[in-house]
Scaffold this active site. Sequence first.
Site, mmCIF file in Angstrom:
data_model
loop_
_atom_site.group_PDB
_atom_site.id
_atom_site.type_symbol
_atom_site.label_atom_id
_atom_site.label_comp_id
_atom_site.label_asym_id
_atom_site.label_seq_id
_atom_site.Cartn_x
_atom_site.Cartn_y
_atom_site.Cartn_z
ATOM 1 N N THR A 185 1.502 -4.443 4.274
ATOM 2 C CA THR A 185 1.376 -4.694 5.713
ATOM 3 C C THR A 185 0.771 -6.068 6.033
ATOM 4 O OG1 THR A 185 -0.781 -3.607 5.778
ATOM 5 C CG2 THR A 185 1.156 -2.241 6.264
ATOM 6 N N ASP A 186 0.087 -6.670 5.052
ATOM 7 C CA ASP A 186 -0.648 -7.907 5.370
ATOM 8 C C ASP A 186 0.253 -9.056 5.804
ATOM 9 O OD1 ASP A 186 -2.965 -6.560 4.809
ATOM 10 O OD2 ASP A 186 -3.295 -7.471 2.853
ATOM 11 N N THR A 243 0.820 -1.214 0.000
ATOM 12 C CA THR A 243 0.000 0.000 0.000
ATOM 13 C C THR A 243 0.849 1.257 0.000
ATOM 14 O OG1 THR A 243 -1.786 -1.154 1.085
ATOM 15 C CG2 THR A 243 -1.763 1.221 1.355
ATOM 16 N N SER A 251 1.367 -7.726 -0.676
ATOM 17 C CA SER A 251 2.142 -8.674 0.136
ATOM 18 C C SER A 251 1.434 -10.015 0.332
ATOM 19 C CB SER A 251 2.546 -8.064 1.477
ATOM 20 O OG SER A 251 1.455 -7.970 2.338
HETATM 21 N N1 ASP Z 1 -2.882 -5.463 0.790
HETATM 22 C C1 ASP Z 1 -1.760 -4.613 1.125
HETATM 23 C C2 ASP Z 1 -0.511 -5.452 1.162
HETATM 24 O O1 ASP Z 1 -0.284 -6.139 2.119
HETATM 25 C C3 ASP Z 1 -2.000 -3.932 2.426
HETATM 26 C C4 ASP Z 1 -0.949 -2.937 2.842
HETATM 27 O O2 ASP Z 1 0.118 -2.843 2.286
HETATM 28 O O3 ASP Z 1 -1.241 -2.187 3.798
HETATM 29 O O4 ASP Z 1 0.252 -5.435 0.244
#
Ligand code: ASP
Length: 329
Positions: free
Chosen positions: A92-93, A12, A59
């Site tokens: 973040t995932d 993200t 991710s």
């Molecule tokens: N779906 C995203 C990821 O993990 C969420 C994020 O980056 O906050 O790539």
Amino acid sequence: MKNVAILATGGTIAGVSYSPTDTTGYHSAVLSIDEIVQTIGPLKAVANITCEQIAQIDSADMSHATWLQLANRINTLLKQPEIDGVVITHGTDTMEETAYFLNLVVKSDKPVVLVGAMRPATAISSDGPMNLYNAVILASSSAARGKGVLVALNDTINSSRDVTKTNTALQDTFKAPELGYLGYIIDGHPHFYRLPIRKHTYMTEFEIEGVAELPQVEIIYGHVNDNGALAYAAAEAGAKGLVYAGLGNGNMSEHMKKVLSDLQRRGIIVVRSTRVGNGVVTRNGAINDDRYDFIAADTLNPQKAQILLMLALLETTKPAEIQRIFWMY
Ligand code: ASP
């Protein structure tokens, strides 16, 4: 000035949305790391930065192949005397998993910091730029040396071993719920208050140079009336190890004891973690591990227990040795 390498993988922090008010409906992994860095003017005063685009993915699509590539690249970079630290931009995932994997296989005491964002780069009040600015400060800081791989978002510093994503959408999501932050980054300065004591990075026994793939380990989620079908399916699909996200203190039904000990006798290593989210899974607590040759995951959540078990299986299949590893890292 210090020299910091930023290795980008997407997420993200590199995401864009159609509207500046969208914070969950957006495309992850669109902007290149060069584009992102150019928008953060104050970074120039913090460190000499070099950028590498290792991947451009959400991710959820992180893979063992990319982990091995990333870890080998970090080890190569940190061997160079002129490189002071590494920042990895990441969705973040699955950030907690990549961070813990690196915490076990990076062979250096130089700072390695994972960073991401909960809001895409196009959002009003996107958290990405300040998070990345703070991460570069942390990676340039001698205070961050020897503390293992760190996760830094929302002005906080977390140990990769204990941190987990605790909220699906809010910026205040990365926490080590009961164990706490290691510190904060405020006005361009890291402030540390505690240290991780489990062995990490240059202190571990794990060596991934030359490793082409990681052993297959599946996670089975415990629940009422579990009939064991998924555990058997995992064995059928070639799993070398299973992590049971058990009830309470890694507990399981009489039926699941039979299923998992049956699989254990067939040579599949069984680690008991918990679906609870906090606390220790104690050896011979809810379940007699000595009797079944199971391994207690200590405080590792199921997804981190999976990583440690994969690395342990590169070395040994002896349950007693694997239990020692779970108590050490
Ligand atoms: N779906 C995203 C990821 O993990 C969420 C994020 O980056 O906050 O790539």
